[in-house]
Motif scaffolding. Structure first.
Motif, PDB file in Angstrom:
ATOM      1  N   LEU A  70      -9.791 -14.773  -8.314  1.00  0.00           N
ATOM      2  CA  LEU A  70     -10.911 -14.868  -7.244  1.00  0.00           C
ATOM      3  C   LEU A  70     -10.616 -14.551  -5.738  1.00  0.00           C
ATOM      4  CD1 LEU A  70     -13.857 -15.659  -6.296  1.00  0.00           C
ATOM      5  CD2 LEU A  70     -12.865 -18.240  -6.031  1.00  0.00           C
ATOM      6  N   ARG A  71      -9.601 -14.849  -5.411  1.00  0.00           N
ATOM      7  CA  ARG A  71      -8.779 -14.263  -3.956  1.00  0.00           C
ATOM      8  C   ARG A  71      -8.778 -12.909  -3.980  1.00  0.00           C
ATOM      9  NH1 ARG A  71      -5.736 -19.361  -4.481  1.00  0.00           N
ATOM     10  NH2 ARG A  71      -4.088 -18.018  -5.312  1.00  0.00           N
ATOM     11  N   PHE A  72      -8.037 -12.422  -4.823  1.00  0.00           N
ATOM     12  CA  PHE A  72      -7.735 -10.906  -5.020  1.00  0.00           C
ATOM     13  C   PHE A  72      -9.167 -10.168  -4.833  1.00  0.00           C
ATOM     14  CE2 PHE A  72      -6.737  -6.572  -6.590  1.00  0.00           C
ATOM     15  CZ  PHE A  72      -5.461  -6.356  -5.932  1.00  0.00           C
ATOM     16  N   SER A  73     -10.001 -10.609  -5.619  1.00  0.00           N
ATOM     17  CA  SER A  73     -11.622 -10.048  -5.750  1.00  0.00           C
ATOM     18  C   SER A  73     -12.023 -10.105  -4.434  1.00  0.00           C
ATOM     19  CB  SER A  73     -12.411 -10.448  -6.920  1.00  0.00           C
ATOM     20  OG  SER A  73     -11.779 -10.481  -8.103  1.00  0.00           O
ATOM     21  N   GLU A  74     -11.843 -11.291  -3.958  1.00  0.00           N
ATOM     22  CA  GLU A  74     -12.576 -11.469  -2.452  1.00  0.00           C
ATOM     23  C   GLU A  74     -11.934 -10.378  -1.392  1.00  0.00           C
ATOM     24  OE1 GLU A  74     -13.824 -16.156  -2.488  1.00  0.00           O
ATOM     25  OE2 GLU A  74     -11.872 -15.558  -1.937  1.00  0.00           O
ATOM     26  N   ARG A  75     -10.509 -10.379  -1.771  1.00  0.00           N
ATOM     27  CA  ARG A  75      -9.897  -9.353  -0.649  1.00  0.00           C
ATOM     28  C   ARG A  75     -10.423  -7.989  -0.924  1.00  0.00           C
ATOM     29  NH1 ARG A  75      -4.418 -10.438  -2.108  1.00  0.00           N
ATOM     30  NH2 ARG A  75      -3.814  -8.744  -0.651  1.00  0.00           N
ATOM     31  N   LEU A  76     -10.669  -7.819  -2.162  1.00  0.00           N
ATOM     32  CA  LEU A  76     -10.976  -6.301  -2.592  1.00  0.00           C
ATOM     33  C   LEU A  76     -12.355  -5.802  -1.990  1.00  0.00           C
ATOM     34  CD1 LEU A  76     -10.698  -3.601  -4.411  1.00  0.00           C
ATOM     35  CD2 LEU A  76     -11.296  -5.147  -6.054  1.00  0.00           C
ATOM     36  N   LEU A  77     -13.197  -6.856  -2.348  1.00  0.00           N
ATOM     37  CA  LEU A  77     -14.597  -6.582  -1.799  1.00  0.00           C
ATOM     38  C   LEU A  77     -14.729  -6.487  -0.281  1.00  0.00           C
ATOM     39  CD1 LEU A  77     -16.418  -8.748  -4.485  1.00  0.00           C
ATOM     40  CD2 LEU A  77     -16.750  -6.300  -4.062  1.00  0.00           C
ATOM     41  N   ALA A  78     -13.689  -7.357   0.609  1.00  0.00           N
ATOM     42  CA  ALA A  78     -13.700  -7.444   1.941  1.00  0.00           C
ATOM     43  C   ALA A  78     -13.239  -6.318   2.542  1.00  0.00           C
ATOM     44  CB  ALA A  78     -13.217  -8.858   2.582  1.00  0.00           C
ATOM     45  N   ASP A  79     -12.212  -5.774   2.002  1.00  0.00           N
ATOM     46  CA  ASP A  79     -11.536  -4.917   2.813  1.00  0.00           C
ATOM     47  C   ASP A  79     -10.522  -3.846   1.700  1.00  0.00           C
ATOM     48  OD1 ASP A  79      -9.956  -3.251   4.586  1.00  0.00           O
ATOM     49  OD2 ASP A  79      -8.974  -5.028   5.498  1.00  0.00           O
ATOM     50  N   PRO A  80     -11.532  -2.952   1.101  1.00  0.00           N
ATOM     51  CA  PRO A  80     -10.966  -1.971   0.063  1.00  0.00           C
ATOM     52  C   PRO A  80      -9.593  -1.228   0.478  1.00  0.00           C
ATOM     53  CG  PRO A  80     -13.374  -2.014  -0.099  1.00  0.00           C
ATOM     54  CD  PRO A  80     -13.015  -2.730   1.224  1.00  0.00           C
ATOM     55  N   PRO A  81      -9.821  -0.727   1.977  1.00  0.00           N
ATOM     56  CA  PRO A  81      -8.640   0.186   2.210  1.00  0.00           C
ATOM     57  C   PRO A  81      -7.331  -0.767   2.198  1.00  0.00           C
ATOM     58  CG  PRO A  81     -10.514   0.489   3.516  1.00  0.00           C
ATOM     59  CD  PRO A  81     -10.936  -0.518   2.644  1.00  0.00           C
ATOM     60  N   ARG A  82      -7.467  -1.911   2.596  1.00  0.00           N
ATOM     61  CA  ARG A  82      -6.177  -2.990   2.601  1.00  0.00           C
ATOM     62  C   ARG A  82      -5.758  -3.136   1.038  1.00  0.00           C
ATOM     63  NH1 ARG A  82      -5.899  -8.978   4.801  1.00  0.00           N
ATOM     64  NH2 ARG A  82      -3.643  -9.201   4.419  1.00  0.00           N
ATOM     65  N   ILE A  83      -6.588  -2.933   0.286  1.00  0.00           N
ATOM     66  CA  ILE A  83      -5.881  -3.283  -1.117  1.00  0.00           C
ATOM     67  C   ILE A  83      -5.603  -2.155  -1.757  1.00  0.00           C
ATOM     68  CG2 ILE A  83      -6.707  -3.911  -3.578  1.00  0.00           C
ATOM     69  CD1 ILE A  83      -6.408  -6.373  -1.592  1.00  0.00           C
ATOM     70  N   ARG A  84      -6.202  -1.078  -1.309  1.00  0.00           N
ATOM     71  CA  ARG A  84      -5.488   0.469  -1.747  1.00  0.00           C
ATOM     72  C   ARG A  84      -4.138   0.555  -1.328  1.00  0.00           C
ATOM     73  NH1 ARG A  84     -10.591   4.297  -2.247  1.00  0.00           N
ATOM     74  NH2 ARG A  84      -9.011   5.815  -2.070  1.00  0.00           N
ATOM     75  N   THR A  85      -4.042   0.048  -0.132  1.00  0.00           N
ATOM     76  CA  THR A  85      -2.598   0.570   0.299  1.00  0.00           C
ATOM     77  C   THR A  85      -1.511  -0.552  -0.073  1.00  0.00           C
ATOM     78  OG1 THR A  85      -3.519   0.797   2.691  1.00  0.00           O
ATOM     79  CG2 THR A  85      -1.202  -0.071   2.636  1.00  0.00           C
ATOM     80  N   TRP A  86      -2.178  -1.736  -0.759  1.00  0.00           N
ATOM     81  CA  TRP A  86      -1.438  -2.872  -1.367  1.00  0.00           C
ATOM     82  C   TRP A  86      -1.065  -2.226  -2.450  1.00  0.00           C
ATOM     83  CZ3 TRP A  86      -1.770  -5.001  -6.146  1.00  0.00           C
ATOM     84  CH2 TRP A  86      -0.751  -6.233  -6.134  1.00  0.00           C
ATOM     85  N   LEU A  87      -2.051  -1.709  -3.382  1.00  0.00           N
ATOM     86  CA  LEU A  87      -1.808  -1.051  -4.537  1.00  0.00           C
ATOM     87  C   LEU A  87      -0.765  -0.116  -4.695  1.00  0.00           C
ATOM     88  CD1 LEU A  87      -2.402  -1.292  -7.602  1.00  0.00           C
ATOM     89  CD2 LEU A  87      -4.323   0.355  -7.156  1.00  0.00           C
ATOM     90  N   ARG A  88      -0.978   0.991  -3.870  1.00  0.00           N
ATOM     91  CA  ARG A  88      -0.018   2.115  -3.691  1.00  0.00           C
ATOM     92  C   ARG A  88       1.317   1.675  -3.565  1.00  0.00           C
ATOM     93  NH1 ARG A  88      -0.623   8.211  -1.851  1.00  0.00           N
ATOM     94  NH2 ARG A  88       1.665   8.594  -2.008  1.00  0.00           N
ATOM     95  N   GLN A  89       1.618   0.659  -2.743  1.00  0.00           N
ATOM     96  CA  GLN A  89       3.100   0.154  -2.225  1.00  0.00           C
ATOM     97  C   GLN A  89       3.547  -0.623  -3.544  1.00  0.00           C
ATOM     98  OE1 GLN A  89       5.017   0.948   0.712  1.00  0.00           O
ATOM     99  NE2 GLN A  89       6.622   0.325  -0.983  1.00  0.00           N
ATOM    100  N   PHE A  90       2.671  -1.374  -4.142  1.00  0.00           N
ATOM    101  CA  PHE A  90       3.357  -2.022  -5.484  1.00  0.00           C
ATOM    102  C   PHE A  90       3.595  -0.959  -6.451  1.00  0.00           C
ATOM    103  CE2 PHE A  90       1.789  -3.450  -9.534  1.00  0.00           C
ATOM    104  CZ  PHE A  90       2.869  -4.665  -9.787  1.00  0.00           C
TER     105      PHE A  90
END
Length: 368
Positions: A149-169
């Motif tokens: 749930l926390r991850f999905s909330e972050r994803l919906l609130a700020d997609p660019p931030r999650i994109r950066t997180w995923l690329r680094q991961f």
């Protein structure tokens, strides 16, 4: 049931067999998260897990819904590039650059593929702008626990931030274990791609598809590919490409990317599975009786890929919750599924290790 690909008018040069390092990394993450799906990779999984940094392992579990079920279409971003003709990159960094080219709408929709129940092979509402679809996405995420749930909330609130997180991961995974694995596997995959390409050139598409899997067939008019799966779907190449992408880590999964407006991709395993030992006869009789109903077979497809609530299964199969509960009761009595409570939700999941003892043919069929 099957997934079909309309290839009417497809020119030979628009069909390619190409390995994908990012797709193979996605399959590696899937195998690490669901080792029961891949008994032949037990040694590799154990070795990687033993030396995995604890911080990276925590990050891996933080978004494991992207790869635990099978793996998200995010791991094949080349298919979503406009024009439907982009090939996989030769190196992981090239494919991460392709991932950056997906729109936020594409990125979020594919990331929520297994939880949001958005239309897949047809156009549907945009989860970023449709309030009701957004609410449903978060409700379904909540059923799988506070972390998702926390991850999905972050994803919906700020997609660019999650994109950066995923690329680094993904880059950190490459450094930690995947670069070494890819250096070993890429030669096998390249050899298989050359072999399939030679079959295409010298013996034709039907022969090449037969070499991919006996579950893949071409009709007599050579205009429709049918992939025998416990699921329905349809796509077409139009004026784009058809891609065949081999995987060394993928058995028993034979997957078809048939997302609306994306180029179709057939992601197929190379190599042969190891034989499995038969179960005791009394267990076999009880469990095969439980699995003899077609509805329960289809439920197993969902439950093999992840935990689901009764309500989710009812909606997915167009049935009432009491009907689904009765079928789940039969499967549970046979010892084929496990249940656990997450707050007000009860989650059901197939015991893949038990099903594996029924034979590799059945397991391959429901995981295909």
């Amino acid at each position: 049931m099957s997934v079909t690909i309309d290839i009417a008018g497809l020119r030979p040069e628009r069909l390619a067999v190409v390995p994908s390092p990012l797709a193979e990394l996605g399959m590696a993450l899937h195998a690490l998260s669901e080792p029961g799906h891949h008994p032949g990779l037990q040694g590799w999984v154990t070795g990687v897990t033993a030396r995995l940094d604890s911080h990276l392992a925590d990050r891996m579990s933080e978004a494991d819904f992207l790869w635990r079920t099978t793996f998200s279409d995010l791991f094949m971003p080349f298919a979503g590039i406009p024009g439907r003709s982009t090939l996989p990159g030769a190196a992981l960094v090239d494919e991460l650059d392709l991932l950056d080219k997906l729109t936020d709408e594409q990125f979020v929709a594919t990331a929520l593929e297994f939880t949001c129940a958005l239309p897949y092979s047809t156009r549907g509402p945009d989860v970023l702008s449709d309030r009701e679809v957004r609410r449903r996405a978060l409700d379904l995420a909540a059923a799988r626990g506070p972390q998702q749930l926390r991850f999905s909330e972050r994803l919906l609130a700020d997609p660019p931030r999650i994109r950066t997180w995923l690329r680094q991961f993904l880059q950190d995974c490459d450094e930690a274990f995947f670069a070494e694995t890819w250096s070993r596997l890429q030669h096998q995959l390249a050899a298989d791609a050359r072999h399939k390409t030679d079959l295409l050139r010298h013996k034709g598409l039907a022969e090449a598809l037969g070499a991919v899997s006996s579950a893949v067939t071409l009709d007599e008019s050579a205009t429709l590919i049918t992939v025998d799966k416990l699921g329905d779907g349809h796509t077409g190449v139009g004026d784009g490409r058809l891609l065949l992408v081999p995987t060394s880590l993928g058995w028993p999964h034979l997957m078809v990317l048939h997302r609306c407006d994306w180029q179709p991709v057939l992601h197929y395993p190379v190599g042969s599975p190891e034989p499995t030992a038969p179960p005791p006869l009394d267990q076999l009789a009880l469990r095969m009786t439980a699995l003899s109903h077609p509805v329960r077979m289809r439920l197993c497809r969902n439950l093999a890929r992840g935990a689901h609530t009764t309500g989710e299964l009812a909606q997915a199969h167009g049935m009432t919750a009491p009907e689904i509960s009765r079928h789940l009761g039969v499967l549970k009595k046979a010892g084929l599924i496990t249940t656990r409570r997450r707050g007000r939700y009860v989650l059901h999941q197939l015991d893949v290790a038990v099903v594996a003892r029924l034979g590799s043919d059945f397991l391959e069929g429901i995981l295909r």
